[in-house]
Design a protein around this motif. Structure first.
Motif, PDB file in Angstrom:
ATOM      1  N   GLU A 101      49.432  20.884  39.873  1.00 41.67           N
ATOM      2  CA  GLU A 101      50.363  21.443  38.894  1.00 41.67           C
ATOM      3  C   GLU A 101      51.501  20.471  38.584  1.00 41.67           C
ATOM      4  O   GLU A 101      51.981  20.407  37.457  1.00 41.67           O
ATOM      5  CB  GLU A 101      50.932  22.765  39.402  1.00 41.67           C
ATOM      6  CG  GLU A 101      49.936  23.896  39.388  1.00 41.67           C
ATOM      7  CD  GLU A 101      50.478  25.169  40.029  1.00 41.67           C
ATOM      8  OE1 GLU A 101      51.678  25.212  40.399  1.00 41.67           O
ATOM      9  OE2 GLU A 101      49.693  26.120  40.165  1.00 41.67           O
ATOM     10  N   SER A 102      51.920  19.694  39.587  1.00 38.95           N
ATOM     11  CA  SER A 102      53.032  18.763  39.367  1.00 38.95           C
ATOM     12  C   SER A 102      52.611  17.580  38.515  1.00 38.95           C
ATOM     13  O   SER A 102      53.421  17.020  37.786  1.00 38.95           O
ATOM     14  CB  SER A 102      53.592  18.274  40.703  1.00 38.95           C
ATOM     15  OG  SER A 102      52.691  17.348  41.300  1.00 38.95           O
ATOM     16  N   GLY A 103      51.340  17.181  38.631  1.00 35.45           N
ATOM     17  CA  GLY A 103      50.853  16.049  37.833  1.00 35.45           C
ATOM     18  C   GLY A 103      51.273  14.710  38.406  1.00 35.45           C
ATOM     19  O   GLY A 103      50.954  13.661  37.854  1.00 35.45           O
ATOM     20  N   ASP A 104      51.980  14.694  39.532  1.00 37.95           N
ATOM     21  CA  ASP A 104      52.442  13.453  40.163  1.00 37.95           C
ATOM     22  C   ASP A 104      51.283  12.832  40.939  1.00 37.95           C
ATOM     23  O   ASP A 104      50.721  13.444  41.845  1.00 37.95           O
ATOM     24  CB  ASP A 104      53.615  13.765  41.087  1.00 37.95           C
ATOM     25  CG  ASP A 104      54.217  12.519  41.713  1.00 37.95           C
ATOM     26  OD1 ASP A 104      53.882  11.403  41.266  1.00 37.95           O
ATOM     27  OD2 ASP A 104      55.029  12.681  42.650  1.00 37.95           O
ATOM     28  N   LYS A 136      51.687  12.624  44.801  1.00 35.72           N
ATOM     29  CA  LYS A 136      51.536  13.930  45.458  1.00 35.72           C
ATOM     30  C   LYS A 136      50.062  14.344  45.493  1.00 35.72           C
ATOM     31  O   LYS A 136      49.584  14.900  46.484  1.00 35.72           O
ATOM     32  CB  LYS A 136      52.355  15.009  44.729  1.00 35.72           C
ATOM     33  CG  LYS A 136      53.822  14.938  44.985  1.00 35.72           C
ATOM     34  CD  LYS A 136      54.531  16.094  44.314  1.00 35.72           C
ATOM     35  CE  LYS A 136      56.020  16.062  44.564  1.00 35.72           C
ATOM     36  NZ  LYS A 136      56.701  17.192  43.909  1.00 35.72           N
ATOM     37  N   ILE A 137      49.357  14.066  44.394  1.00 28.08           N
ATOM     38  CA  ILE A 137      47.937  14.417  44.337  1.00 28.08           C
ATOM     39  C   ILE A 137      47.147  13.635  45.378  1.00 28.08           C
ATOM     40  O   ILE A 137      46.323  14.197  46.115  1.00 28.08           O
ATOM     41  CB  ILE A 137      47.371  14.179  42.917  1.00 28.08           C
ATOM     42  CG1 ILE A 137      48.026  15.145  41.928  1.00 28.08           C
ATOM     43  CG2 ILE A 137      45.860  14.343  42.906  1.00 28.08           C
ATOM     44  CD1 ILE A 137      47.719  14.825  40.480  1.00 28.08           C
ATOM     45  N   ALA A 141      43.211  16.569  38.187  1.00 27.80           N
ATOM     46  CA  ALA A 141      44.598  16.180  37.926  1.00 27.80           C
ATOM     47  C   ALA A 141      44.814  14.710  38.264  1.00 27.80           C
ATOM     48  O   ALA A 141      45.535  13.990  37.556  1.00 27.80           O
ATOM     49  CB  ALA A 141      45.554  17.057  38.725  1.00 27.80           C
ATOM     50  N   LYS A 142      44.178  14.241  39.332  1.00 31.57           N
ATOM     51  CA  LYS A 142      44.292  12.829  39.713  1.00 31.57           C
ATOM     52  C   LYS A 142      43.678  11.954  38.629  1.00 31.57           C
ATOM     53  O   LYS A 142      44.254  10.933  38.237  1.00 31.57           O
ATOM     54  CB  LYS A 142      43.601  12.573  41.053  1.00 31.57           C
ATOM     55  CG  LYS A 142      43.687  11.129  41.508  1.00 31.57           C
ATOM     56  CD  LYS A 142      43.001  10.909  42.834  1.00 31.57           C
ATOM     57  CE  LYS A 142      43.067   9.441  43.225  1.00 31.57           C
ATOM     58  NZ  LYS A 142      42.345   9.174  44.464  1.00 31.57           N
ATOM     59  N   ALA A 194      46.046  11.942  35.763  1.00 27.48           N
ATOM     60  CA  ALA A 194      47.251  11.168  36.058  1.00 27.48           C
ATOM     61  C   ALA A 194      46.951   9.678  36.031  1.00 27.48           C
ATOM     62  O   ALA A 194      47.782   8.875  35.609  1.00 27.48           O
ATOM     63  CB  ALA A 194      47.820  11.573  37.413  1.00 27.48           C
ATOM     64  N   ARG A 202      46.705  22.560  45.030  1.00 29.84           N
ATOM     65  CA  ARG A 202      47.086  23.274  43.798  1.00 29.84           C
ATOM     66  C   ARG A 202      48.502  22.867  43.341  1.00 29.84           C
ATOM     67  O   ARG A 202      48.729  22.628  42.161  1.00 29.84           O
ATOM     68  CB  ARG A 202      47.007  24.772  44.009  1.00 29.84           C
ATOM     69  CG  ARG A 202      45.580  25.257  44.093  1.00 29.84           C
ATOM     70  CD  ARG A 202      45.516  26.722  44.408  1.00 29.84           C
ATOM     71  NE  ARG A 202      44.153  27.027  44.819  1.00 29.84           N
ATOM     72  CZ  ARG A 202      43.427  27.975  44.269  1.00 29.84           C
ATOM     73  NH1 ARG A 202      43.913  28.736  43.333  1.00 29.84           N
ATOM     74  NH2 ARG A 202      42.191  28.181  44.680  1.00 29.84           N
ATOM     75  N   ASP A 203      49.422  22.800  44.308  1.00 31.66           N
ATOM     76  CA  ASP A 203      50.796  22.416  43.964  1.00 31.66           C
ATOM     77  C   ASP A 203      50.841  20.995  43.407  1.00 31.66           C
ATOM     78  O   ASP A 203      51.540  20.722  42.425  1.00 31.66           O
ATOM     79  CB  ASP A 203      51.711  22.522  45.191  1.00 31.66           C
ATOM     80  CG  ASP A 203      51.906  23.965  45.653  1.00 31.66           C
ATOM     81  OD1 ASP A 203      51.586  24.898  44.872  1.00 31.66           O
ATOM     82  OD2 ASP A 203      52.376  24.149  46.797  1.00 31.66           O
ATOM     83  N   ALA A 204      50.091  20.101  44.025  1.00 34.96           N
ATOM     84  CA  ALA A 204      50.075  18.711  43.572  1.00 34.96           C
ATOM     85  C   ALA A 204      49.451  18.604  42.191  1.00 34.96           C
ATOM     86  O   ALA A 204      49.930  17.834  41.334  1.00 34.96           O
ATOM     87  CB  ALA A 204      49.314  17.845  44.565  1.00 34.96           C
TER      88      ALA A 204
END
Length: 176
Positions: free
Chosen positions: A129-132, A135-136, A161-162, A165, A125-127
């Motif tokens: 949200e960061s969109g990096d 990190k994902i 998100a991945k 990104a 979830r944190d990854a």
């Protein structure tokens, strides 16, 4: 008159005993010695009679008697081609400590597994949200290592998100 009754009772006991193998002992005397005798006298036909002894053995058998009896019964059942019940002596006093330790071990393992899943889900979830992208990918790898299945929202959120990104740099390249 009492003596006459005693004589009649003695005659009856002797006549019944001589004709039908009457015994003054109980038909099923439960003791360790009787159990050993039972084990030595097992045949394919009377193998099922061991289950009558289960309550006695569960309450009275120590670890040595339990271990040796199970080993002998397993061997004999294979020789006779019969199946020993899987739950035979499952609640034996001799195995109580081992059963308690097994339950505690399994509970600790499950607790650790759930903690690992929760940690992986939070990381996903944190990854997301960061969109990096890095990190994902790292969070997805950690979740995969934790053997986390797709049964929670964080997993799908991180995958989406991945994908976003990865699509963003491709869209920027097309626009340029």
């Amino acid at each position: 008159q009492v003596q006459a009754m005693l004589r009649v009772a003695a005659v009856l006991l002797l006549s019944v005993g001589a004709g039908q193998g009457f015994s003054l002992q109980t038909p099923q005397e439960f003791s360790k010695a009787a159990w050993h005798k039972k084990l030595r006298g097992l045949t394919k036909e009377n193998f099922e009679s061991i289950y009558e002894w289960e309550p006695f053995l569960e309450a009275e058998a120590g670890s040595s008697l339990y271990k040796k009896s199970m080993r002998r019964l397993t061997r004999v059942s294979k020789e006779f081609g019969v199946e020993l019940r899987e739950d035979f002596l499952a609640n034996a006093k001799a195995t109580a400590k081992r059963r308690e330790q097994k339950v505690a071990y399994e509970a600790a393992k499950e607790e650790a597994r759930l903690a690992k899943i929760a940690e992986a889900e939070q990381g996903l979830r944190d990854a997301a949200e960061s969109g990096d992208l890095e990190k994902i990918e790292a969070a997805l790898a950690a979740a995969t290592e934790a053997a986390v299945a797709d049964d929670f929202d964080g997993w799908q959120l991180a995958k989406d998100a991945k994908a976003q990104a990865q699509a963003a740099p491709a869209a920027e390249d097309e626009a340029a």
